[in-house]
Design an enzyme around this catalytic site. Structure first.
Site, mmCIF file in Angstrom:
data_model
loop_
_atom_site.group_PDB
_atom_site.id
_atom_site.type_symbol
_atom_site.label_atom_id
_atom_site.label_comp_id
_atom_site.label_asym_id
_atom_site.label_seq_id
_atom_site.Cartn_x
_atom_site.Cartn_y
_atom_site.Cartn_z
ATOM 1 N N CYS A 106 0.973 -1.292 0.046
ATOM 2 C CA CYS A 106 -0.052 0.105 0.040
ATOM 3 C C CYS A 106 0.875 1.220 0.068
ATOM 4 C CB CYS A 106 -0.922 0.174 1.240
ATOM 5 S SG CYS A 106 -1.851 1.512 1.325
ATOM 6 N N CYS A 109 -0.377 4.086 2.236
ATOM 7 C CA CYS A 109 -0.428 3.901 3.852
ATOM 8 C C CYS A 109 -0.268 2.745 4.089
ATOM 9 C CB CYS A 109 -1.898 4.564 4.089
ATOM 10 S SG CYS A 109 -1.999 4.633 6.126
ATOM 11 N N SER A 110 -1.328 1.920 4.407
ATOM 12 C CA SER A 110 -1.146 0.713 5.161
ATOM 13 C C SER A 110 -2.193 -0.411 4.936
ATOM 14 C CB SER A 110 -0.998 0.611 6.476
ATOM 15 O OG SER A 110 -2.045 1.452 7.131
ATOM 16 N N CYS A 111 -2.945 -0.065 4.011
ATOM 17 C CA CYS A 111 -4.220 -0.778 3.426
ATOM 18 C C CYS A 111 -3.893 -2.279 3.277
ATOM 19 C CB CYS A 111 -4.883 -0.589 2.231
ATOM 20 S SG CYS A 111 -5.645 1.115 2.650
#
Lengths: 207, 100
Positions: A106, A109-111
Site C-alpha cells: 500500500c 498508507c497501510s491498506c
C-alpha cells in the site's frame, strides 16, 4: 532518516492521552461506549495469518473452491465461516503461478486484508517497503530471502482503502500427501503478502 | 511532487526493517476506535487517509503509526462538529491532573 513506526517518548505520551480524551468525549456524547471499543479490539485481535492460511490451504486441495475464491473471495470465505464485516473493503485473492508472482503493497498508507489476516506487520507500514517495492521489487524480495527465476513476471499490486489483496502462494512440490491442516502451516504471513513463498516440506524439517 | 503519503517510488535506500513490537494498549484502543467510528458511519478509510495526507512532511515523518491515526481521527471528528479542539484540550488537562 529515522522512521518512527513504534510509538515512544514525548509524542507517545501526548497522543496516548489525547486518544484517551477523544474516547472519553465520545463516550460522554453517547456515540460509543468503552465496551464497544474493547469488543472491537477483541474482534480485531481474533483475526490472524492462520485464518488466511486455512482458507488458502483449502484452495490448494480443492480446485473448485480455488476457482470460487479467485472469482469472488468474499462469498467463498463465507463458505468457510468467515463473514467479513459490511464495512470491510473489497477483497481479491490473486494466485501466484509458475509464470506470475504477485506481491501486495500500500504505497499510500497501510491498506491490508485485515478482515481476514489481522493487522499488517510493521515493515508493511514502513516507508522503505512502500517507497522501494514499486521500483525494485526483486531487490526487496531478496531482502526477504526470496529469489525468483528471471522468467517469472513480478507484479506489484497497490492496495487502497477500497481494494485489498490476499496472495495465494504456489503450492510447494512434494506436498501431495500432506493434509489440509499440515498444508496450512506452510502458508506464512509473508507468503500471503507475496514477499515470501510458501515454506517447502524440506524447510519445515530443517526448522 | 507527490504529497507526503504518496510513497511509491520516493527515493529511499533504507533496508526493510523486519522488527516487530508488541502493541501498546492505547494503540490497540485507537485501532479499535477507528473500527467503531467506521461502524457508526463517522469515518471511512479514505477519510482517515485524507486526514493523514493533509499533514505537513515533518509531522508525517515524525509521528508513529497510531499517533498519526489519533491526529487524523481528531481532525475528522472536529470537522464533523462532533467535538471541538477546546473540548479535547480541556479533557486532556483533566485526565493529566487525574494521573498526577
Amino acid at each position: 532518516m529515522v522512521e518512527k513506526g513504534h510509538s515512544h517518548g514525548d509524542n507517545a505520551k501526548y497522543y496516548s492521552l489525547r486518544a484517551e480524551a477523544i474516547q472519553e468525549l465520545l463516550i460522554e456524547k453517547g456515540i460509543c461506549s468503552m465496551d464497544d471499543i474493547l469488543t472491537m479490539a477483541d474482534q480485531i485481535d481474533s483475526r490472524s495469518p492462520e485464518d488466511g492460511a486455512k482458507v488458502l490451504a483449502h484452495a490448494w486441495v480443492d480446485s473448485e473452491y480455488k476457482a470460487r475464491l479467485l472469482a469472488d473471495a468474499e462469498t467463498a470465505l463465507m463458505e468457510l465461516g468467515y463473514d467479513l464485516p459490511e464495512t470491510a473493503p473489497k477483497l481479491t485473492v490473486l494466485e501466484n503461478t509458475d509464470d506470475v508472482h504477485n506481491m501486495a503493497v500500500c504505497t499510500l498508507c497501510s491498506c491490508y486484508p485485515r478482515a481476514i489476516i489481522g493487522r499488517p506487520p510493521a515493515w508493511y507500514k514502513g516507508l522503505a517497503y512502500r517507497s522501494r517495492v514499486v521500483v525494485d521489487p526483486r531487490g526487496v524480495l531478496k531482502e526477504f530471502g526470496t529469489e525468483l527465476d528471471e522468467s517469472i513476471e513480478v507484479r506489484v499490486i497497490d492496495s487502497s482503502a477500497d481494494f485489498r489483496y490476499l496472495i495465494l502462494p504456489k503450492r510447494p512440490a512434494g506436498t501431495e500427501e500432506m493434509s489440509e491442516e499440515e498444508l496450512a502451516k506452510l502458508i506464512t504471513q509473508e507468503s500471503m503478502i507475496g514477499v515470501g513463498l510458501a515454506v517447502s516440506p524440506e524447510q519445515t524439517k530443517s526448522i | 511532487m507527490p504529497k507526503v503519503h504518496d510513497r511509491g517510488g520516493w527515493p529511499n535506500e533504507d533496508p526493510i526493517d523486519h522488527s516487530e513490537h508488541e502493541m501498546e494498549e492505547w494503540e490497540r484502543k485507537v485501532d479499535a476506535l477507528n473500527g467503531v467510528l467506521g461502524e457508526r458511519g463517522l469515518k471511512t478509510s479514505d477519510q482517515l487517509r485524507r486526514a493523514i495526507e493533509s499533514m505537513d512532511l515533518e509531522t508525517y515523518e515524525s509521528l508513529a503509526y497510531y499517533e498519526k491515526w489519533t491526529a487524523a481521527m481528531e481532525m475528522l471528528l472536529v470537522e464533523q462538529g462532533i467535538m471541538t479542539t477546546d473540548e479535547i484540550d480541556a479533557k486532556m488537562k483533566t485526565l493529566e491532573q487525574g494521573k498526577k
